[in-house]
Design a protein around this motif. Structure first.
Motif, mmCIF file in Angstrom:
data_model
loop_
_atom_site.group_PDB
_atom_site.id
_atom_site.type_symbol
_atom_site.label_atom_id
_atom_site.label_comp_id
_atom_site.label_asym_id
_atom_site.label_seq_id
_atom_site.Cartn_x
_atom_site.Cartn_y
_atom_site.Cartn_z
ATOM 1 N N ILE A 53 0.952 -1.478 -0.036
ATOM 2 C CA ILE A 53 -0.207 -0.118 -0.131
ATOM 3 C C ILE A 53 0.822 1.297 -0.021
ATOM 4 O O ILE A 53 0.238 2.236 -0.473
ATOM 5 C CB ILE A 53 -1.101 0.017 1.112
ATOM 6 C CG1 ILE A 53 -2.210 0.802 1.071
ATOM 7 C CG2 ILE A 53 -0.195 0.114 2.489
ATOM 8 C CD1 ILE A 53 -3.200 0.616 2.253
ATOM 9 N N HIS A 54 2.196 1.190 0.529
ATOM 10 C CA HIS A 54 3.037 2.309 0.651
ATOM 11 C C HIS A 54 4.079 2.313 -0.551
ATOM 12 O O HIS A 54 5.061 3.256 -0.347
ATOM 13 C CB HIS A 54 3.709 2.130 1.836
ATOM 14 C CG HIS A 54 2.823 2.669 2.936
ATOM 15 N ND1 HIS A 54 1.888 3.849 3.231
ATOM 16 C CD2 HIS A 54 2.668 1.889 4.226
ATOM 17 C CE1 HIS A 54 1.376 3.600 4.249
ATOM 18 N NE2 HIS A 54 1.701 2.658 5.121
ATOM 19 N N ASN A 55 3.788 1.473 -1.524
ATOM 20 C CA ASN A 55 5.122 1.232 -2.310
ATOM 21 C C ASN A 55 5.326 2.436 -3.284
ATOM 22 O O ASN A 55 6.431 2.542 -3.880
ATOM 23 C CB ASN A 55 4.896 -0.011 -3.426
ATOM 24 C CG ASN A 55 3.788 0.219 -4.184
ATOM 25 O OD1 ASN A 55 3.291 0.965 -4.444
ATOM 26 N ND2 ASN A 55 3.660 -0.977 -5.091
ATOM 27 N N PHE A 86 -7.287 0.911 19.278
ATOM 28 C CA PHE A 86 -5.781 0.757 19.142
ATOM 29 C C PHE A 86 -4.970 1.708 18.691
ATOM 30 O O PHE A 86 -3.947 2.141 19.250
ATOM 31 C CB PHE A 86 -5.568 -1.037 18.581
ATOM 32 C CG PHE A 86 -4.297 -1.280 18.731
ATOM 33 C CD1 PHE A 86 -3.836 -1.992 20.146
ATOM 34 C CD2 PHE A 86 -3.213 -1.255 17.780
ATOM 35 C CE1 PHE A 86 -2.679 -2.381 20.102
ATOM 36 C CE2 PHE A 86 -1.783 -1.642 18.078
ATOM 37 C CZ PHE A 86 -1.712 -2.417 19.054
ATOM 38 N N ARG A 87 -5.409 2.365 17.937
ATOM 39 C CA ARG A 87 -4.649 3.608 17.170
ATOM 40 C C ARG A 87 -4.556 4.780 18.178
ATOM 41 O O ARG A 87 -3.333 5.227 18.494
ATOM 42 C CB ARG A 87 -5.396 4.224 15.998
ATOM 43 C CG ARG A 87 -5.537 3.186 14.746
ATOM 44 C CD ARG A 87 -4.151 3.060 14.107
ATOM 45 N NE ARG A 87 -3.945 4.222 13.226
ATOM 46 C CZ ARG A 87 -2.977 4.271 12.294
ATOM 47 N NH1 ARG A 87 -2.335 3.334 12.103
ATOM 48 N NH2 ARG A 87 -2.441 5.563 11.826
ATOM 49 N N LYS A 88 -5.461 4.630 19.284
ATOM 50 C CA LYS A 88 -5.467 5.918 20.385
ATOM 51 C C LYS A 88 -4.386 5.362 21.402
ATOM 52 O O LYS A 88 -3.449 6.096 21.732
ATOM 53 C CB LYS A 88 -6.729 5.956 20.857
ATOM 54 C CG LYS A 88 -7.604 6.985 20.264
ATOM 55 C CD LYS A 88 -8.866 7.326 21.131
ATOM 56 C CE LYS A 88 -10.089 7.672 20.524
ATOM 57 N NZ LYS A 88 -11.410 7.204 20.786
ATOM 58 N N VAL A 116 5.633 -0.180 17.400
ATOM 59 C CA VAL A 116 4.380 -0.844 17.156
ATOM 60 C C VAL A 116 3.776 -0.721 15.519
ATOM 61 O O VAL A 116 3.906 0.597 15.289
ATOM 62 C CB VAL A 116 3.422 -0.857 17.782
ATOM 63 C CG1 VAL A 116 3.725 -1.642 19.392
ATOM 64 C CG2 VAL A 116 3.094 0.268 18.485
ATOM 65 N N HIS A 117 3.002 -1.584 15.021
ATOM 66 C CA HIS A 117 2.078 -1.283 13.936
ATOM 67 C C HIS A 117 0.709 -1.502 14.451
ATOM 68 O O HIS A 117 0.459 -2.335 15.362
ATOM 69 C CB HIS A 117 2.359 -2.190 12.715
ATOM 70 C CG HIS A 117 1.162 -2.435 11.864
ATOM 71 N ND1 HIS A 117 1.193 -1.597 10.720
ATOM 72 C CD2 HIS A 117 0.282 -3.070 11.907
ATOM 73 C CE1 HIS A 117 -0.028 -1.575 9.856
ATOM 74 N NE2 HIS A 117 -0.618 -2.633 10.687
ATOM 75 N N GLY A 118 -0.195 -0.612 13.916
ATOM 76 C CA GLY A 118 -1.716 -0.909 14.086
ATOM 77 C C GLY A 118 -2.369 -0.660 12.777
ATOM 78 O O GLY A 118 -2.458 0.243 11.993
ATOM 79 N N SER A 119 -3.434 -1.574 12.710
ATOM 80 C CA SER A 119 -4.228 -1.530 11.461
ATOM 81 C C SER A 119 -4.994 -0.180 11.464
ATOM 82 O O SER A 119 -5.323 0.530 12.512
ATOM 83 C CB SER A 119 -5.193 -2.574 11.467
ATOM 84 O OG SER A 119 -4.690 -3.879 11.527
ATOM 85 N N ASP A 120 -5.163 0.363 9.865
ATOM 86 C CA ASP A 120 -5.889 1.593 10.158
ATOM 87 C C ASP A 120 -7.253 1.616 9.594
ATOM 88 O O ASP A 120 -7.777 2.764 9.595
ATOM 89 C CB ASP A 120 -5.144 2.714 9.172
ATOM 90 C CG ASP A 120 -4.784 2.396 7.777
ATOM 91 O OD1 ASP A 120 -5.601 1.105 7.346
ATOM 92 O OD2 ASP A 120 -4.134 2.768 7.025
ATOM 93 N N SER A 121 -7.821 0.446 9.277
ATOM 94 C CA SER A 121 -9.442 0.346 9.126
ATOM 95 C C SER A 121 -9.632 -1.259 9.372
ATOM 96 O O SER A 121 -8.736 -1.984 9.487
ATOM 97 C CB SER A 121 -9.535 0.672 7.579
ATOM 98 O OG SER A 121 -8.916 -0.285 6.737
HETATM 99 MG MG MG Z 1 -0.303 2.354 8.640
#
Ligand code: MG
Ligand code: ATP
Length: 140
Positions: A53-55, A86-88, A116-121
């Motif tokens: 997604i970030h390529n 979790f994003r919070k 850490v990573h957290g899903s955004d949707s």
């Molecule tokens: Mg992200």
């Protein structure tokens, strides 16, 4: 309706710094339940696929190098309103801008090394969970 699950990784920086236990404690203290959990290390091509997604972004190659540079913990977490809550809990992408007491503020050290990573949707939580976990590896 918002989903009950999100996906996280404890990134190689936090693993190398010995923060795995403290981060898992902070996540469970905040009311998230682990529905799947594994210790693994991404191959470079796997990190590239995960972050596809970030390529187009300028930081893509560095991000994929970093995320494949050492062990990570991957997990599926469950809680009402999981993605947003979790994003919070993890705070802003840049640990220096993340609120006090957030995971990235406490254990991240820079925009690139943010612990850490957290899903955004909800959609990405499902995609990312499926990337790492088969059905038999998850609690129902
Ligand atoms: Mg992200
Ligand atoms: P994540 O997806 O890891 O939870 P995020 O959703 O807060 O983080 P994204 O925009 O998805 O942020 O970026 C993915 C990751 O790429 C970030 O966690 C960060 O480590 C890195 N990153 C983002 N922006 C930059 C940047 N401008 N320079 C370097 N690295 C960056």
């Amino acid at each position: 309706m918002t989903g009950k699950q999100t996906f996280t990784m404890i990134k190689p920086d936090a693993m190398a710094n010995g923060d795995m236990g403290n981060i898992i404690q902070a996540i469970t203290d905040a009311g998230f339940k682990c529905k799947a959990l594994k210790l693994t290390q991404l191959q470079l091509n796997q990190a590239e696929a995960f972050y596809e997604i970030h390529n187009e972004r300028p930081f893509y190659n560095d991000l994929c190098d970093f995320m494949s540079s050492g062990p990570i913990i991957a997990a599926i977490l469950e809680k009402d309103n999981a993605v947003e809550d979790f994003r919070k809990l993890i705070g802003a992408t840049d640990p220096l801008k993340a609120d006090e007491n957030t995971i990235r503020n406490r254990w991240g050290t820079s925009l690139s090394y943010n612990a850490v990573h957290g899903s955004d949707s909800d959609e990405n939580a499902i995609r990312e969970s499926n990337f790492f976990f088969s059905e038999i590896e998850r609690l129902q």
